[in-house]
Design a protein around this motif. Structure first.
Motif, short mmCIF file in Angstrom:
data_model
loop_
_atom_site.label_atom_id
_atom_site.label_comp_id
_atom_site.label_asym_id
_atom_site.label_seq_id
_atom_site.Cartn_x
_atom_site.Cartn_y
_atom_site.Cartn_z
N SER A 1 0.89 -1.28 -0.21
CA SER A 1 -0.05 0.01 0.03
C SER A 1 0.94 1.30 0.12
O SER A 1 2.09 1.42 0.42
CB SER A 1 -0.87 0.12 1.04
OG SER A 1 -0.20 -0.08 2.37
N LEU A 2 0.24 2.41 -0.58
CA LEU A 2 1.16 3.40 -0.40
C LEU A 2 1.46 4.14 0.59
O LEU A 2 2.69 4.67 0.66
CB LEU A 2 0.38 4.46 -1.44
CG LEU A 2 0.26 4.22 -3.00
CD1 LEU A 2 -1.16 5.14 -3.54
CD2 LEU A 2 1.47 4.65 -3.66
N ASP A 3 0.70 4.05 1.71
CA ASP A 3 1.04 4.76 2.89
C ASP A 3 2.27 3.87 3.60
O ASP A 3 3.00 4.47 4.09
CB ASP A 3 -0.16 4.73 3.99
CG ASP A 3 -0.74 3.29 4.15
OD1 ASP A 3 -0.58 2.46 3.14
OD2 ASP A 3 -1.31 2.95 5.33
N ILE A 4 2.30 2.53 3.37
CA ILE A 4 3.44 1.82 4.01
C ILE A 4 4.67 2.14 3.20
O ILE A 4 5.84 2.43 3.69
CB ILE A 4 3.14 0.32 3.88
CG1 ILE A 4 2.02 0.17 4.71
CG2 ILE A 4 4.48 -0.38 4.08
CD1 ILE A 4 1.67 -1.46 4.96
N GLU B 1 5.30 5.07 1.80
CA GLU B 1 5.77 6.52 2.14
C GLU B 1 6.37 6.51 3.24
O GLU B 1 7.57 6.86 3.52
CB GLU B 1 4.82 7.32 1.91
CG GLU B 1 5.38 8.80 2.15
CD GLU B 1 4.08 9.85 1.54
OE1 GLU B 1 4.63 11.19 1.87
OE2 GLU B 1 3.17 9.56 1.16
N GLU B 2 5.85 5.67 4.27
CA GLU B 2 6.67 5.77 5.69
C GLU B 2 7.96 4.95 5.65
O GLU B 2 9.17 5.41 6.30
CB GLU B 2 5.55 5.00 6.59
CG GLU B 2 4.42 5.58 7.12
CD GLU B 2 3.82 4.92 8.24
OE1 GLU B 2 4.22 4.64 9.19
OE2 GLU B 2 2.42 4.60 7.97
N TYR C 1 -6.38 -1.04 -4.30
CA TYR C 1 -6.53 0.41 -4.15
C TYR C 1 -5.58 1.00 -5.10
O TYR C 1 -4.74 2.04 -4.91
CB TYR C 1 -6.00 0.76 -2.67
CG TYR C 1 -6.00 -0.26 -1.56
CD1 TYR C 1 -7.59 -0.31 -1.32
CD2 TYR C 1 -5.22 -1.03 -0.89
CE1 TYR C 1 -7.72 -1.49 -0.16
CE2 TYR C 1 -5.56 -2.08 0.25
CZ TYR C 1 -6.75 -2.23 0.35
OH TYR C 1 -6.91 -3.21 1.21
N ARG D 1 -2.53 5.34 -8.57
CA ARG D 1 -1.27 4.69 -7.69
C ARG D 1 -0.37 5.31 -8.59
O ARG D 1 0.79 5.75 -7.80
CB ARG D 1 -1.41 3.28 -7.83
CG ARG D 1 -0.37 2.87 -7.18
CD ARG D 1 -0.49 1.20 -7.03
NE ARG D 1 0.98 0.71 -6.46
CZ ARG D 1 1.12 0.59 -5.42
NH1 ARG D 1 0.25 0.80 -4.35
NH2 ARG D 1 2.25 -0.20 -4.98
N ARG E 1 0.46 8.79 -7.78
CA ARG E 1 1.09 9.03 -6.38
C ARG E 1 2.50 8.67 -6.16
O ARG E 1 3.05 9.11 -5.56
CB ARG E 1 -0.03 8.56 -5.61
CG ARG E 1 -1.57 9.20 -5.70
CD ARG E 1 -2.34 8.47 -4.84
NE ARG E 1 -2.11 8.53 -3.47
CZ ARG E 1 -2.90 7.86 -2.41
NH1 ARG E 1 -4.00 7.04 -2.88
NH2 ARG E 1 -2.73 7.87 -1.27
N ASP F 1 8.53 -1.74 2.69
CA ASP F 1 7.90 -2.00 3.94
C ASP F 1 8.90 -2.44 4.85
O ASP F 1 8.64 -2.96 5.79
CB ASP F 1 6.92 -3.19 3.64
CG ASP F 1 7.44 -4.46 3.20
OD1 ASP F 1 8.85 -4.42 3.16
OD2 ASP F 1 6.66 -5.63 3.27
N ARG G 1 0.17 -4.48 9.71
CA ARG G 1 -0.60 -3.52 8.60
C ARG G 1 -0.59 -4.37 7.21
O ARG G 1 -1.00 -4.09 6.35
CB ARG G 1 -0.16 -2.38 8.52
CG ARG G 1 -0.54 -1.59 9.49
CD ARG G 1 0.30 -0.44 9.75
NE ARG G 1 0.25 0.61 8.70
CZ ARG G 1 1.11 1.65 8.58
NH1 ARG G 1 1.73 2.11 9.61
NH2 ARG G 1 0.97 2.47 7.41
#
Length: 263
Positions: free
Chosen positions: A23-26, A28-29, A56, A60, A63, A109, A230
């Protein structure tokens, strides 16, 4: 380490390959943590490969491009999910990397927590040409390396930070790693026992043994399973079926299609 070797460690050419398949949020973090913990003297060309995560997926690619612009990464798109080893090898074919460079394999990740881990890798590669593969210490190392005695005696190799390391005696789970580019080219790149994921460590351990090269883990430079809770549950299911049980040879996208048809 003498002044000359110190300068060589700082000047070592470094490329980083990150296969974007979560996922994109993972992503980026994880990328943010890479730059929060990297050494300021280590310059890297960071390649982010869009592996076409099927969940999702709206906007993509755009982003991911924005993320690359934010962190100074190079966006690469092979047009589909190539899997781990083929995706990594494909990325290296897109750029000219000298044999004396280091390639960092960094899944987005991952979550390193010890600052300067990349410089420690550079330090060892410059000082010890017999090392072809370096890995950060992760949550399974205490069991696999210490308790199960998968490594030789602990070594203090000296160098810029008096880096400790354990040379392993068999395949051990690998995560964030540094690989000598010339060695990787000489053995034909990464390979695995499965088409898309799984068996990397065993396959590459055989190549290390064949070339009389060493693989070492760095106990003072650690990463943690920050995103473990996650992980997409269906992706976890697919990884187990594809890599461990070997009951599903297809990719994650086709696994999702199968699940949807069963509902």
């Amino acid at each position: 380490m003498g002044a000359a070797k110190l300068q060589r460690a700082k000047a070592l050419k470094v490329w980083t390959v990150s296969l974007a398949y979560t996922s994109l949020d993972i992503i980026e973090e994880s990328i943010a943590q890479y730059y929060a913990t990297k050494h300021s003297d280590v310059e890297t060309v960071h390649l982010l490969v869009d592996q076409h995560w099927p969940l999702y997926a709206r906007d993509r690619a755009a982003r991911l491009r924005d993320l690359c612009q934010k962190f100074g990464l190079t966006y690469l798109d092979p047009g589909k999910n190539l899997g781990l080893h083929d995706g990594f090898n494909w990325a290296l074919e897109q750029v000219a990397i000298p044999d004396n460079a280091m390639v960092i394999g960094y899944d987005p990740d991952s979550y390193p927590v010890t600052k300067g881990w990349d410089m420690a890798m550079c330090d060892l590669f410059v000082a010890y040409p017999w090392i072809s593969w370096l890995s950060l210490w992760h949550q399974h190392c205490d069991r696999q390396i210490i308790e199960e005695k998968a490594a030789g005696p602990e070594l203090y190799l000296g160098g810029l930070r008096n880096v400790r390391c354990f040379p392993v005696k068999r395949a051990v789970m690998n995560s964030v790693c540094g690989i000598r580019r010339g060695w990787l080219r000489s053995v034909g790149g990464l390979t695995e026992g499965n088409k898309f994921y799984g068996g990397l460590e065993v396959a590459m351990w055989e190549k290390l043994q064949q070339t009389k090269s060493e693989w070492v883990f760095l106990p003072d430079y650690k990463e943690i399973p920050h995103f473990q809770d996650r992980m997409e549950p269906l992706y976890r299911e697919w990884k187990w079926a594809h890599a461990h049980e070997r009951t599903f040879p297809g990719d994650f996208d086709s696994y999702l299609t199968m699940v949807a048809m069963q509902q």
